[in-house]
Enzyme design. Structure first.
Site, PDB file in Angstrom:
ATOM      1  N   GLU A 282     -55.835  30.128   5.251  1.00  0.00           N
ATOM      2  CA  GLU A 282     -55.892  28.569   4.998  1.00  0.00           C
ATOM      3  C   GLU A 282     -57.194  27.856   4.566  1.00  0.00           C
ATOM      4  OE1 GLU A 282     -52.064  29.276   6.981  1.00  0.00           O
ATOM      5  OE2 GLU A 282     -54.114  29.653   7.496  1.00  0.00           O
TER       6      GLU A 282
ATOM      7  N   HIS B 251     -44.301  23.211  14.160  1.00  0.00           N
ATOM      8  CA  HIS B 251     -43.923  23.026  12.943  1.00  0.00           C
ATOM      9  C   HIS B 251     -43.230  21.435  12.681  1.00  0.00           C
ATOM     10  CE1 HIS B 251     -43.505  27.283  13.297  1.00  0.00           C
ATOM     11  NE2 HIS B 251     -43.596  27.395  12.018  1.00  0.00           N
TER      12      HIS B 251
END
Length: 730
Positions: free
Chosen positions: A495, A564
């Site tokens: 990322e 999540h």
């Protein structure tokens, strides 16, 4: 004469056992490889006595060689003067280049003017090669109004955007994964141009270094990675910095041609850089150079290297004698084009030049107080306008505590604040959407927005993990087939490098749309987002990265659990330089995403994944078919009311509507406001509502402690005039 580059290769007619590795056969022997089977020789053509190896021709003219020597001497003299200035308290900090002059002068001389350089902080020679003046050096180290970065950066953090040199990076190694983004842009544009990043052996330990090398390899980016291995990272020597065979050995593992060079040999440095550049453009792939040298001086003026050096004074003196200036001096003298008198005259002139530059620089004022805020955004938003006005008022009110005459403008009349600029409404409004609409899910509307953005501007690149496949939520389905594999890319799982690659693309003139697969996974990119993307134009005083949109699915859904389900907007809202948008439905998602992509400022676009395929009723599901934008920074009154103001964003709006319907049955009229944009948020719309209802409730999914709702509550308590006093709630 070309140096040999090591490269992981295989014959075209071999049969590989697995994709992604070079193995062609099985073995019954259990063998572990540790890299000791082979090593890198050090490329050298000019020995320590200043004699060229037989058969080696000088790759540049003697006049050019003399000019390089002049710059290396200047670099050393400037270091001497500025080091003295720091000891005298005239500047607060300095970092010398002693012993490493050839690594920057030799590489810069072998590059072309159009090549983009991403320096670390010992590249003074490269800056001198491209024309940085003594006065500009002095102004930057003083931090006066003559400094290109308006006095915002630490000393030695030079910048020459017009000469294709980015600002020196204070955060170690962050520039390494940025450079491949620009190098990839040059590949797309088929340019005779490379992106060049410098770094040290210490920075090579950063995760940014590995991910930068890997991204460049995967994308075939026209990038040169130049590592100055000087033996130390502050006090940490290479023995404690890494195991294995240095930095060059890391290249072949990633398919990157690599070479190790005697960094004190100006000719070898020039030859290796020139060949690396040629390969990178011709073959459209990165190269890695490890330049072996020695840091003669302290790390900085905050450091005393005698406390930790492994070499004693006599050994340091010997290493210094093997450095680039003595070696190149011997060569030039052997050719009859250099003398001790000539060197002394150049050094004397350079010393006087820098001393005079310091004297001149000390007479200049500091930049205006307002420049504490400018360049964070293309157009300073209301909240920073408000802070700038407050800072000006405060300093003038307590002028006895500040050196008013030192700053431009503070010794004159106070500026009159412009009330229009402190108003929170967007200063420019896009045309309202017209034409036919059709019902869509949020996934479909986002896909359509991305496709329109890619179609309307060919210099737009969409990338991220699994994006070419369509993304884990299928938001980019079909876009690679429609817009080409060069512009819709899968990204390696890293990322921080995804965010950094976007910076490089933006610097090269592209619009970058990066996807982080889940907002929960954005934290490895936190450094690149808050220390680089958000601050890039502030650090450069206006130039650089801006056209960046980072998309990320956010908030809770189903069984997502802790990794999540997070709402991360408040982490980033604290950092000036970013805009943050969160849509509540398909219509808003398309219009706001197109606005975000076209916004000149970096935008974090968080998409509540519970809404991706949710059945949205009413106008929010009716999406205009064409190209349209909705204004960033404007809240929307979703439901008018009189008794209480409910503020939220994203998926919270559906919950607030349900709550308002229940409250209505009890005779309570709720006004619902969708903030839509977290930064800059529309305080005026919220304030007007609260002054009408007298009550405020803010709802968000993020943790209550330090959530953005606290900012809203605090500001409204400060700004609103309540007709019926009641506390605000988060």
């Amino acid at each position: 004469f070309r140096p040999a580059f090591a490269f992981r290769g295989f014959a075209a007619d071999t049969h590989l056992l697995w994709r992604g590795v070079q193995s062609t056969s099985f073995s019954e022997l259990l063998e572990f490889k540790d890299g000791s089977e082979s090593t890198f020789p050090v490329f050298q053509v000019l020995n320590s006595q200043g004699k060229l190896q037989d058969g080696v021709e000088l790759p540049f003219s003697l006049d050019e060689g003399v000019h390089m020597m002049e710059l290396m001497v200047k670099s050393k003299v400037y270091d001497d003067v500025l080091l003295t200035m720091q000891r005298q308290g005239r500047i607060s900090f300095y970092c010398t280049n002693y012993g490493e002059e050839a690594t920057s002068v030799g590489t810069a001389a072998a590059l072309q003017p159009q090549d983009m350089i991403w320096p670390q902080y010992r590249e003074l020679g490269a800056f001198l090669w491209r024309g940085l003046t003594a006065q500009e050096i002095a102004d930057q180290n003083i931090g006066n109004e003559g400094d290109r970065s308006k006095g915002r950066n630490l000393q030695v953090h030079y910048c020459m955007l017009e000469k294709n040199m980015q600002t020196v990076h204070a955060v170690l190694g962050t520039q390494i994964p940025q450079a491949p983004g620009a190098g990839y842009a040059y590949k797309l544009d088929k340019e005779d141009r490379v992106s060049v990043t410098y770094f040290g052996d210490g920075a090579a330990s950063e995760g940014d270094a590995f991910t930068g090398l890997n991204f460049a390899s995967v994308y075939g980016s026209q990038t040169l990675f130049i590592c100055r291995n000087n033996g130390y990272s502050i006090s940490t020597g290479v023995d404690d910095q890494y195991g294995g065979d240095g930095i060059a050995a890391r290249g072949p593992a990633l398919g990157i041609p690599s070479v190790r060079v005697d960094g004190n040999d100006l000719v070898a440095v020039f030859l290796a850089t020139r060949e690396a550049r040629r390969r990178s453009v011709a073959e459209q792939k990165p190269t890695l150079l490890e330049l072996m040298t020695y840091r003669v001086g302290d790390h900085t003026t905050s450091d005393d290297s005698s406390a930790y050096r492994k070499e004693n004074k006599e050994e340091v003196a010997k290493l210094q004698a093997l450095g680039p200036i003595p070696r190149w001096r011997a060569f030039l003298m052997s050719k009859g084009v250099w003398t001790e008198e000539k060197e002394k005259a150049i050094a004397t002139a350079a010393r006087e030049e820098m001393l005079q530059a310091m004297k001149t620089g000390e007479t200049k004022k500091r930049p205006p107080l307002r420049d504490l805020f400018t360049d964070t955004y293309t157009d300073l938003p209301w909240h920073l306008e408000e802070q700038a006005a407050y800072a000006e008022k405060h300093v003038r009110e307590y002028s006895q505590d500040y050196k008013m005459s030192a700053y431009r403008g503070l010794d004159g009349p106070a500026p009159v604040p412009d009330a229009r600029r402190i108003a929170s409404a967007p200063r420019q409004m896009p045309p309202a959407p017209t034409g036919k609409t059709r019902e869509m899910t949020m996934v479909q509307s986002i896909n359509e927005a991305l496709s329109i953005a890619l179609s309307s501007n060919e210099r737009t690149v969409l990338f991220g993990e699994d994006v070419a496949f369509g993304g884990v939520f299928r938001c980019s389905m079909g876009l690679r087939e429609k817009h080409g594999e060069g512009r819709v890319l899968n990204a390696p799982v890293a990322e921080q490098a995804i965010a950094a690659f976007a910076i490089g693309l933006s610097v090269a003139g592209y619009k970058a749309i990066a996807e982080i697969q889940f907002a929960d996974y954005i934290f490895p990119a936190f450094d690149q987002i808050v220390n680089e993307i958000a601050k890039y134009r502030y650090r450069n005083a206006g130039g650089g990265a801006g056209n960046i949109t980072i998309r990320a699915p956010c908030s809770a859904v189903g069984h997502g659990s802790m990794y999540h389900s997070q709402s991360v907007e408040s982490y980033f809202a604290h950092c000036p330089g970013l805009k943050i948008v969160i849509p509540r439905g398909p219509k808003q998602a398309k219009g706001l995403l197109l606005a975000a992509i076209r916004d000149p400022d970096p935008v974090l676009f968080f998409e509540p994944k519970v809404l991706y395929r949710a059945k949205i009723e009413g106008a929010d599901a009716q999406v205009p078919e064409g190209d349209y934008e909705l204004p960033i920074g404007q809240a929307e009154v979703v439901r008018p009311g009189t008794d209480v103001t409910l503020v939220g964003w994203g998926s919270q709006i559906l919950r607030l509507q349900e709550a308002a319907t229940r409250a209505e049955a009890e005779g309570i009229s709720c006004e619902i406001i969708d903030l839509q944009t977290i930064v800059p948020w529309d305080v005026d719309t919220v304030q007007a509502s609260v002054e009408k209802t007298g009550r405020l409730i803010v709802a968000h999914e993020a943790p209550q402690t330090n959530g953005f709702g606290a900012e809203i509550s605090s500001k409204i308590q400060e700004a609103a005039s309540f007709t019926s006093p009641a506390p605000s709630r988060e």
